[in-house]
Scaffold this motif. Structure first.
Motif, mmCIF file in Angstrom:
data_model
loop_
_atom_site.group_PDB
_atom_site.id
_atom_site.type_symbol
_atom_site.label_atom_id
_atom_site.label_comp_id
_atom_site.label_asym_id
_atom_site.label_seq_id
_atom_site.Cartn_x
_atom_site.Cartn_y
_atom_site.Cartn_z
ATOM 1 N N MET A 1 19.236 -51.147 -91.249
ATOM 2 C CA MET A 1 18.938 -52.286 -90.361
ATOM 3 C C MET A 1 19.523 -52.020 -88.979
ATOM 4 S SD MET A 1 19.851 -56.299 -90.953
ATOM 5 C CE MET A 1 19.428 -57.521 -89.707
ATOM 6 N N GLU A 2 18.717 -52.230 -87.961
ATOM 7 C CA GLU A 2 19.156 -51.969 -86.592
ATOM 8 C C GLU A 2 20.165 -53.028 -86.137
ATOM 9 O OE1 GLU A 2 17.188 -51.290 -82.152
ATOM 10 O OE2 GLU A 2 15.915 -51.481 -83.932
ATOM 11 N N LYS A 3 21.210 -52.551 -85.452
ATOM 12 C CA LYS A 3 22.238 -53.470 -84.970
ATOM 13 C C LYS A 3 21.704 -54.323 -83.823
ATOM 14 C CE LYS A 3 26.351 -50.665 -85.926
ATOM 15 N NZ LYS A 3 27.549 -50.033 -85.296
ATOM 16 N N PRO A 4 22.136 -55.595 -83.736
ATOM 17 C CA PRO A 4 21.821 -56.388 -82.538
ATOM 18 C C PRO A 4 22.409 -55.684 -81.307
ATOM 19 C CG PRO A 4 22.772 -57.774 -84.263
ATOM 20 C CD PRO A 4 22.944 -56.348 -84.703
ATOM 21 N N ARG A 5 21.703 -55.735 -80.205
ATOM 22 C CA ARG A 5 22.121 -55.016 -79.003
ATOM 23 C C ARG A 5 22.420 -56.016 -77.886
ATOM 24 N NH1 ARG A 5 21.321 -49.684 -77.796
ATOM 25 N NH2 ARG A 5 21.350 -49.059 -75.603
ATOM 26 N N VAL A 6 23.585 -55.861 -77.292
ATOM 27 C CA VAL A 6 23.990 -56.704 -76.166
ATOM 28 C C VAL A 6 24.259 -55.802 -74.976
ATOM 29 C CG1 VAL A 6 25.712 -58.306 -75.262
ATOM 30 C CG2 VAL A 6 25.006 -58.464 -77.664
ATOM 31 N N ARG A 7 23.591 -56.063 -73.898
ATOM 32 C CA ARG A 7 23.839 -55.326 -72.653
ATOM 33 C C ARG A 7 24.898 -56.073 -71.856
ATOM 34 N NH1 ARG A 7 18.876 -53.481 -68.908
ATOM 35 N NH2 ARG A 7 18.673 -52.066 -70.692
ATOM 36 N N VAL A 8 25.875 -55.336 -71.344
ATOM 37 C CA VAL A 8 26.966 -55.939 -70.568
ATOM 38 C C VAL A 8 26.989 -55.318 -69.182
ATOM 39 C CG1 VAL A 8 29.434 -56.392 -70.433
ATOM 40 C CG2 VAL A 8 28.330 -56.233 -72.680
ATOM 41 N N TYR A 9 26.849 -56.155 -68.166
ATOM 42 C CA TYR A 9 27.003 -55.704 -66.777
ATOM 43 C C TYR A 9 28.417 -56.043 -66.318
ATOM 44 C CZ TYR A 9 21.944 -55.021 -66.468
ATOM 45 O OH TYR A 9 20.658 -54.579 -66.669
ATOM 46 N N THR A 10 29.086 -55.059 -65.724
ATOM 47 C CA THR A 10 30.478 -55.258 -65.322
ATOM 48 C C THR A 10 30.770 -54.536 -64.015
ATOM 49 O OG1 THR A 10 32.736 -55.201 -66.202
ATOM 50 C CG2 THR A 10 31.398 -53.225 -66.537
ATOM 51 N N ASP A 11 31.930 -54.853 -63.443
ATOM 52 C CA ASP A 11 32.390 -54.233 -62.196
ATOM 53 C C ASP A 11 33.906 -54.183 -62.252
ATOM 54 O OD1 ASP A 11 32.988 -53.394 -59.632
ATOM 55 O OD2 ASP A 11 31.807 -54.932 -58.619
ATOM 56 N N TYR A 12 34.467 -53.010 -61.971
ATOM 57 C CA TYR A 12 35.913 -52.832 -62.131
ATOM 58 C C TYR A 12 36.736 -53.662 -61.158
ATOM 59 C CZ TYR A 12 34.677 -49.127 -65.324
ATOM 60 O OH TYR A 12 34.161 -48.430 -66.398
ATOM 61 N N LYS A 13 36.157 -54.157 -60.090
ATOM 62 C CA LYS A 13 36.940 -54.969 -59.155
ATOM 63 C C LYS A 13 36.854 -56.463 -59.445
ATOM 64 C CE LYS A 13 33.380 -55.086 -55.500
ATOM 65 N NZ LYS A 13 32.419 -54.097 -56.063
ATOM 66 N N SER A 14 36.198 -56.826 -60.537
ATOM 67 C CA SER A 14 36.097 -58.242 -60.903
ATOM 68 C C SER A 14 37.214 -58.622 -61.865
ATOM 69 C CB SER A 14 34.749 -58.534 -61.570
ATOM 70 O OG SER A 14 34.787 -59.797 -62.222
ATOM 71 N N PRO A 15 38.061 -59.586 -61.508
ATOM 72 C CA PRO A 15 39.123 -60.006 -62.425
ATOM 73 C C PRO A 15 38.575 -60.632 -63.697
ATOM 74 C CG PRO A 15 38.982 -61.524 -60.573
ATOM 75 C CD PRO A 15 38.097 -60.358 -60.247
ATOM 76 N N TYR A 16 37.486 -61.369 -63.582
ATOM 77 C CA TYR A 16 36.923 -62.018 -64.762
ATOM 78 C C TYR A 16 36.268 -61.007 -65.704
ATOM 79 C CZ TYR A 16 37.938 -66.599 -62.820
ATOM 80 O OH TYR A 16 38.581 -67.704 -62.331
ATOM 81 N N ALA A 17 35.717 -59.938 -65.148
ATOM 82 C CA ALA A 17 35.193 -58.876 -66.002
ATOM 83 C C ALA A 17 36.327 -58.213 -66.770
ATOM 84 C CB ALA A 17 34.439 -57.848 -65.165
ATOM 85 N N TYR A 18 37.452 -58.007 -66.101
ATOM 86 C CA TYR A 18 38.614 -57.375 -66.732
ATOM 87 C C TYR A 18 39.108 -58.188 -67.928
ATOM 88 C CZ TYR A 18 43.360 -55.296 -66.899
ATOM 89 O OH TYR A 18 44.531 -54.688 -67.279
#
Length: 209
Positions: A1-18
């Motif tokens: 069974m194929e795993k559900p896939r989640v794409r994540v967009y991030t940026d190293y200078k974002s505190p909330y991404a961190y």
């Protein structure tokens, strides 16, 4: 069974991404999803304006945002020192793509976030990102050749594709075509992962408004 896939967009200078990282990686272990990490390099002057044009109201919001993110960081035992200037994170984003291609992503990702927010890394300096690549066992010369070659076009294509999906900030998660912006939307994302049939209903309700 194929795993559900989640794409994540991030940026190293974002505190909330961190501060969202730990919960996002936990999705792989707890819910068996496959995460696809991509850069969305924020163009700060484009949506925040120049430093000279910013109002006292704006700076109050900025101070609160970093204080708020630091609370999340403290709860995880993370150090978060405010950025010393406005950064262009292209080189660190290119490093992400290079590291993924060479099986080094998690080590690179964790090192760049941690060192940047500890004031130990300038993410817009090619030599410093090359140093991270070398320190985790990668080919620094190969990375620099990538940056001078196809990296910019690949990076810009990813940004264009993200914006065509509606992405405007980080972290943004995309699951079955539905966007979730911010770490405080991870619970809603989990609900969709557990009950993917609700996506069509949610999107249909939004389109009828």
């Amino acid at each position: 069974m194929e795993k559900p896939r989640v794409r994540v967009y991030t940026d190293y200078k974002s505190p909330y991404a961190y501060v969202a990282n730990a919960r996002l990686f936990a999705l792989e272990e707890t819910y068996g999803v496959e995460l696809e990490w991509l850069p969305y390099t924020l163009r700060i002057p484009e949506f925040m304006g120049t430093v000279e044009a910013r109002t006292p109201h704006f700076w109050r919001k900025v101070r609160y945002s970093y204080m708020d993110a630091r609370r999340f960081a403290n709860a995880q035992g993370l150090v978060m020192k405010g950025p010393r200037r406005i950064y262009d994170a292209f080189h660190s984003s290119a490093g992400m793509l290079f590291a993924q291609r060479h099986g080094l992503f998690r080590r690179y990702h964790d090192a760049v976030f941690r060192r940047f927010w500890n004031h130990e890394l300038e993410i817009d300096e090619l030599s410093e990102i090359s140093g991270v690549i070398a320190a985790i066992g990668g080919d620094a010369a190969g990375f620099e050749a990538y940056v001078r070659g196809p990296a910019r076009a690949e990076h810009d294509r990813i940004i264009d594709e993200a914006e065509a999906l509606g992405v405007f900030g980080v972290p943004t998660m995309v699951f079955n075509g539905e966007l979730f912006w911010g770490g405080d939307r991870i619970d809603m994302l989990i609900e969709r992962i557990n009950h993917p049939e609700t996506i069509a209903t949610a999107l249909g309700s939004r389109h009828r408004k």
